[in-house]
Design a protein around this motif. Sequence first.
Motif, mmCIF file in Angstrom:
data_model
loop_
_atom_site.group_PDB
_atom_site.id
_atom_site.type_symbol
_atom_site.label_atom_id
_atom_site.label_comp_id
_atom_site.label_asym_id
_atom_site.label_seq_id
_atom_site.Cartn_x
_atom_site.Cartn_y
_atom_site.Cartn_z
ATOM 1 N N LYS A 1 0.904 -1.239 0.024
ATOM 2 C CA LYS A 1 0.136 0.051 -0.032
ATOM 3 C C LYS A 1 0.952 1.255 -0.035
ATOM 4 C CE LYS A 1 -1.036 1.262 4.698
ATOM 5 N NZ LYS A 1 -1.903 1.018 5.726
ATOM 6 N N GLU A 2 1.955 1.016 0.629
ATOM 7 C CA GLU A 2 2.884 2.413 0.565
ATOM 8 C C GLU A 2 3.529 2.470 -0.871
ATOM 9 O OE1 GLU A 2 3.103 -0.172 2.954
ATOM 10 O OE2 GLU A 2 2.427 0.868 4.624
ATOM 11 N N ASP A 3 3.779 1.371 -1.536
ATOM 12 C CA ASP A 3 4.038 1.787 -2.850
ATOM 13 C C ASP A 3 3.162 2.601 -3.620
ATOM 14 O OD1 ASP A 3 6.374 0.364 -2.260
ATOM 15 O OD2 ASP A 3 5.864 -1.448 -3.461
ATOM 16 N N PHE A 4 1.732 2.331 -3.565
ATOM 17 C CA PHE A 4 0.688 3.004 -4.155
ATOM 18 C C PHE A 4 0.642 4.282 -3.738
ATOM 19 C CE2 PHE A 4 -0.557 -1.537 -5.217
ATOM 20 C CZ PHE A 4 -0.991 -1.381 -6.452
ATOM 21 N N PRO B 1 0.760 12.659 -4.364
ATOM 22 C CA PRO B 1 0.982 13.493 -3.285
ATOM 23 C C PRO B 1 0.417 13.097 -1.911
ATOM 24 C CG PRO B 1 0.263 14.883 -5.048
ATOM 25 C CD PRO B 1 0.258 13.648 -5.741
ATOM 26 N N LYS B 2 0.930 13.214 -0.737
ATOM 27 C CA LYS B 2 0.111 12.847 0.429
ATOM 28 C C LYS B 2 -0.956 13.311 0.595
ATOM 29 C CE LYS B 2 2.096 12.733 5.080
ATOM 30 N NZ LYS B 2 1.737 11.381 5.318
ATOM 31 N N GLY B 3 -2.023 12.395 0.914
ATOM 32 C CA GLY B 3 -3.399 12.982 1.222
ATOM 33 C C GLY B 3 -4.307 12.538 0.016
ATOM 34 N N TYR C 1 -4.772 17.380 -6.492
ATOM 35 C CA TYR C 1 -4.917 16.291 -7.281
ATOM 36 C C TYR C 1 -4.459 16.652 -8.701
ATOM 37 C CZ TYR C 1 -7.835 13.261 -4.202
ATOM 38 O OH TYR C 1 -8.393 12.452 -3.466
ATOM 39 N N LYS C 2 -3.702 17.691 -9.055
ATOM 40 C CA LYS C 2 -3.241 18.131 -10.273
ATOM 41 C C LYS C 2 -2.262 17.336 -11.008
ATOM 42 C CE LYS C 2 -2.629 22.172 -13.223
ATOM 43 N NZ LYS C 2 -3.452 21.489 -14.327
ATOM 44 N N ASN C 3 -2.350 16.909 -12.150
ATOM 45 C CA ASN C 3 -1.171 16.288 -12.791
ATOM 46 C C ASN C 3 -1.061 14.616 -12.238
ATOM 47 O OD1 ASN C 3 -0.746 18.179 -14.647
ATOM 48 N ND2 ASN C 3 0.456 19.365 -13.062
ATOM 49 N N LEU C 4 -2.189 14.096 -11.626
ATOM 50 C CA LEU C 4 -1.957 12.859 -11.100
ATOM 51 C C LEU C 4 -2.012 11.846 -12.134
ATOM 52 C CD1 LEU C 4 -4.468 12.562 -8.314
ATOM 53 C CD2 LEU C 4 -1.977 13.390 -8.110
#
Length: 441
Positions: free
Chosen positions: A128-131, A136-138, A252-255
């Motif tokens: 899950k940490e990899d994902f 960005p955090k959050g 959430y930009k550029n995700l």
Amino acid sequence: SPLTTDSKILIVGAGTWGCSTALHLGRRGYKHVTVLDPYPVPSPISAGTDLNKILELGSFAGDDADERYVSNKLLEAATEGWRNDPVFKPHFHETGCILAATSNEARRHMNTRDGPSEAGGWIPLRTKEDFQATMPKGVLTGEFPGWEGWWMQKGAGWVHARKSMESAAREAARLGVKFITGDQIGRVSSLIYDSTDIRGAITADGTYHYADRTILSAGASAAALFDMKDQLRPTAWTLAHIKMTPEEAKLYKNLPVLFNIERGFFMEPDEDNHELKMCDEHPGYCNWISDAAAPDAGQISSPFAKNQIPIESEARCREFLRETMPHLADRPFSFARICWCADTPNRAFLISKHPDYASLVLGVGGSGHGFCHIPAIGGFIVDAMEDKLDDKLKQSFRWRPETARGRDWKDLQGRFGPQGANRVMDFQDIKQWTNIGEDQE
Ligand code: FAD
């Protein structure tokens, strides 16, 4: 009659592929091109009228070398358009993508020989940490239960669907293509048949639109206008929007696109309204009814428009959110709709002259991956009309009723869904729909 740039060309359907075809005809100098559609671009029933679509993540070719050639050729042409064609370039977001799966079967499907690999530039995601670290955090606050995946940082991403379709139509119109749209004047009710050929189309107002070549690109509705010999299965998928705050939109930009092939996918919120679009993933819904015109012919899957989704689909969307972004899992949807496409038996496109009607050209069978090809697909459709497709493309795109004889309408066609929805479903079984906008606002 021999084809020249003075020939009259009629396009039936101004959706994704129709707009692309109009653009390519205009660019090749055809002077008399007319497009018919019940709606102005962007048609509310076009699969392309959508915030965003994924730029193809995988090959549909399996192990077949010729199909791999075709897949690559299509993807190269599309990518060239997204990167360099001023009509499409502004609408491409090369944000990368994450491909994931949960069950063993779906993992196996994801990890085939042509699938993602470290050698191919993908980063494996195991925990899950990899994902969570891909964004960005959050953003990805979920537990990713049982997820395994791959991350590609460049080379793929998403495209703004509606804007690219509008851009193609605008440029086609600038080049002289005529769009006739409207419920009566643009809705084709029948093609014009003479003893040996197709001569154009008749619209609901009774007008005969004669043409030297007729291009059928009516998407999921094509099978209602011409006997496709079971080569098209109109199938719908479900999508929903979540309204984000301006702060969230910034975060959430550029995700990258996040796509679990048996759960669903989402892309970053759009710039204009800060809406995050998501789809729950499943093998699709058909709508099996008896054909009033041919009651003995058995059932047909008949498309209909609806800006709601089944409650069971909403539940799957929320389950997907709970696994990935639980902070959004209970937020009301601001919009939802069903969206129709048409699958060929092997999900390869059907782009071909008809073997019996020399003036009819088919540009159909988007099969769930036809949007991202909008920059170039019209060029291939015009190539088919001009007899210019190379042999491998011609073979793959051919009219192939023999592959649809006795067709298994419930075939999953390489798709997956979560438990309970790992099958082709039927809207006739759906009792409860969402009521977004009806009592929530
Ligand atoms: P459409 O774009 O649907 O166009 C059909 C047109 O025909 C419409 O404009 C309609 O108004 C018109 N029409 C209908 N009846 C008539 C009539 N009687 N007379 C005249 N015109 C008529 N592809 C991707 O590449 N990436 C993705 O991420 C992706 N995601 C998808 C998600 C969903 C939920 C769905 C449903 C599809 C997705 N696709 C995706 C597939 C893609 O959207 C389709 O393959 C593609 O848009 C099909 O284009 P089309 O031109 O064949 O049909």
